[in-house]
Design an enzyme around this catalytic site. Structure first.
Site, PDB file in Angstrom:
ATOM      1  N   SER B 225       0.647 -56.448  25.243  1.00 23.44           N
ATOM      2  CA  SER B 225       0.318 -55.629  26.076  1.00 23.44           C
ATOM      3  C   SER B 225       0.073 -56.133  27.759  1.00 23.44           C
ATOM      4  O   SER B 225      -0.102 -56.319  28.769  1.00 23.44           O
ATOM      5  CB  SER B 225      -0.201 -54.661  26.612  1.00 23.44           C
ATOM      6  OG  SER B 225      -1.614 -54.699  25.758  1.00 23.44           O
ATOM      7  N   ARG B 229       2.486 -56.857  30.663  1.00 19.88           N
ATOM      8  CA  ARG B 229       2.441 -56.499  31.750  1.00 19.88           C
ATOM      9  C   ARG B 229       2.898 -57.120  32.894  1.00 19.88           C
ATOM     10  O   ARG B 229       3.520 -56.752  33.596  1.00 19.88           O
ATOM     11  CB  ARG B 229       0.603 -55.553  31.429  1.00 19.88           C
ATOM     12  CG  ARG B 229       0.484 -54.807  32.742  1.00 19.88           C
ATOM     13  CD  ARG B 229      -0.279 -54.186  32.847  1.00 19.88           C
ATOM     14  NE  ARG B 229      -0.937 -53.484  31.937  1.00 19.88           N
ATOM     15  CZ  ARG B 229      -1.222 -53.694  31.044  1.00 19.88           C
ATOM     16  NH1 ARG B 229      -1.938 -54.624  31.179  1.00 19.88           N
ATOM     17  NH2 ARG B 229      -1.531 -52.458  30.070  1.00 19.88           N
ATOM     18  N   ASN B 233       6.634 -57.346  35.070  1.00 17.74           N
ATOM     19  CA  ASN B 233       6.468 -57.177  36.581  1.00 17.74           C
ATOM     20  C   ASN B 233       7.000 -58.562  37.604  1.00 17.74           C
ATOM     21  O   ASN B 233       6.932 -57.789  38.696  1.00 17.74           O
ATOM     22  CB  ASN B 233       4.627 -56.312  37.414  1.00 17.74           C
ATOM     23  CG  ASN B 233       4.257 -55.577  37.146  1.00 17.74           C
ATOM     24  OD1 ASN B 233       4.497 -54.599  38.023  1.00 17.74           O
ATOM     25  ND2 ASN B 233       3.017 -54.699  36.039  1.00 17.74           N
TER      26      ASN B 233
END
Lengths: 156, 298
Positions: B225, B229, B233
């Site tokens: 994660s 992440r 993004n």
């Protein structure tokens, strides 16, 4: 977008960067910051102390001023008292001096009166004797009547 | 800006391909000339652009901060020094707020992550064609390469290799400190005795594999994660920049509209790149904190 050796390379690079940061960057900066923090805290404390001292000094100065004012008014009061005392003393002195002079003058006057009275008495005696001689047409024996003459003079 | 020879799809694909160095199918070593070739190179290849930019930016970060560290005194700071110290204080505050253990490596690591990731993300704000275009021009001018086959990705955090690499290093550290602080028994207990536990031995024996499955997934999810992440993004942000860049090729009206979009998205992106750097840093601190927590007694 393939997973390849870059993965390992990035891990190693990252580790090296972290190590460098850990060894050469973080400690001096953090030390400087904490040192500065202490310095600023010390400075602030010193400033506060200075302010406190100033307040104390001002208070002390005000006290001194008050004391000085009190003393000055005391001195003035004393001086006024002393001045009025001096005036009173002078008045007393003058009064006694005046009384003394007056007493002297009174005594002199008394003396003069007495002297004049004595003189007058003698004159009256002489006058009386001569008057009596004229009336009696004869000489009064002064020796024979000395005592009565003296008595007469004393009555005058 | 899309060149005439490229369709929009090709343009996007071109932008999403790393400059990969590895062994070709015929056995020679060199840069991949297409996405297919790069894929064929397999694991034993390296993304030159990702490595170049991340190392360059990392060295830039270290150089600036090292200079500030050398000049650091307790006297009044000025200019850059002040700015660097502000960052240091910010990171220090974050670490003190979230990390309760005693480990001198955590704060420098947080600083490295924050600034490095920020700088890497910042590359996203450079117009998407500038650097790849320059590299393609140089390659075609000086080396005679076909500019359409020169790939160059500027933002390392849009390469999953970079984010996974960082997350992997963080993961290794958390594992290392978990063993070190909790001990093998403590760490194993943490993985197998939660969340289900029973005083009945038979029941407990049944629970252990279930617990391990759950906890292991949770453990592995952390680096995944963490890296996905950031990657997601930045990749999405980059993609939007590329899409906006395509508009520049669609006539002057669309081009002006694209210019406004570009400006707006870039301003918004300043927030995203900072936020992502901050999140990466904070999560790393939290994971390290979890690794340092001494297990409770059951």
């Amino acid at each position: 977008m393939n997973i390849n050796l870059t993965l390992i390379g990035q891990s190693i690079t990252f580790a090296v960067f972290v190590w460098f940061c850990y060894a050469y960057i973080w400690p001096p900066l953090v030390n400087a910051l904490s040192e500065r923090k202490k310095k600023i805290a010390d400075g602030l404390a010193a400033a506060e102390r200075g302010q406190h001292e100033q307040e104390l000094a001002e208070k002390k100065a005000a006290e001194r001023l008050k004391d000085a004012k009190g003393q000055a008014s005391d001195i003035i009061a004393q001086a006024q008292k002393r001045a009025s005392e001096i005036v009173d003393e002078a008045k007393d002195d003058a009064r006694t001096e005046a009384e003394r002079i007056k007493a002297g003058a009174d005594a002199e006057i008394e003396q003069e009166i007495n002297r004049a009275r004595e003189h007058l008495r003698k004159e009256v005696v002489v006058l009386a004797i001569s008057g009596a001689e004229k009336i009696l047409k004869k000489e009064v024996n002064k020796d024979a009547h000395a005592s009565s003459l003296d008595e007469l003079a004393g009555q005058l | 800006m899309a060149e005439e020879a490229l369709t929009a799809g090709q343009y996007i694909k071109h932008h999403l391909q790393n400059m990969t160095y590895g062994q070709h199918a015929d056995g020679t070593w060199g840069l991949a000339h297409s996405a297919e070739e790069a894929k064929e190179m397999g694991f034993m290849s390296i993304n030159v652009d990702t490595m170049f930019w991340s190392i360059l930016l990392g060295v830039l970060f270290l150089w600036i901060f090292r200079r500030a560290a050398k000049n650091a005194t307790a006297d009044t700071p000025s200019g850059l020094q002040n700015f660097i110290e502000m960052i240091i204080e910010f990171v220090d505050g974050s670490v003190k707020g979230a990390f309760n253990g005693r480990n001198a490596i955590v704060a420098p690591m947080a600083l490295t992550i924050f600034v490095w990731v920020f700088l890497i993300n910042f590359m996203d704000l450079i117009p998407v064609d500038w650097l790849p275009g320059s590299v393609a021009w140089m390659a075609s001018t000086f080396f005679g390469a076909d500019p359409h086959h020169v790939y160059f990705k500027v933002v390392p955090s849009t390469d999953p290799n970079a984010t996974f690499g960082m997350a992997l290093a963080v993961f290794m550290l958390t594992i290392y400190y978990s063993f070190k602080i909790k001990g093998v028994k403590g760490f194993a207990g943490e993985l197998t005795l939660h969340p289900f536990s029973s005083s009945n031995n038979v029941l407990q024996l049944i629970f252990i594999p279930i617990n391990f499955l759950l906890e292991f997934v949770a453990l592995v999810a952390k680096p995944l994660s963490l890296s996905l992440r950031l990657y997601g993004n930045m990749f999405a942000g980059e993609m939007i920049f590329i899409l906006i860049a395509i508009m520049y090729g669609g006539g002057w009206a669309l081009g002006i509209f694209g210019g406004f979009l570009h400006l707006g998205w870039a301003i918004f992106h300043i927030l995203i790149i900072t936020l992502q750097a901050y999140i990466f840093m904070t999560l790393t601190i939290v994971y390290m904190d979890l690794a340092h927590q001494v297990p409770e007694e059951h």
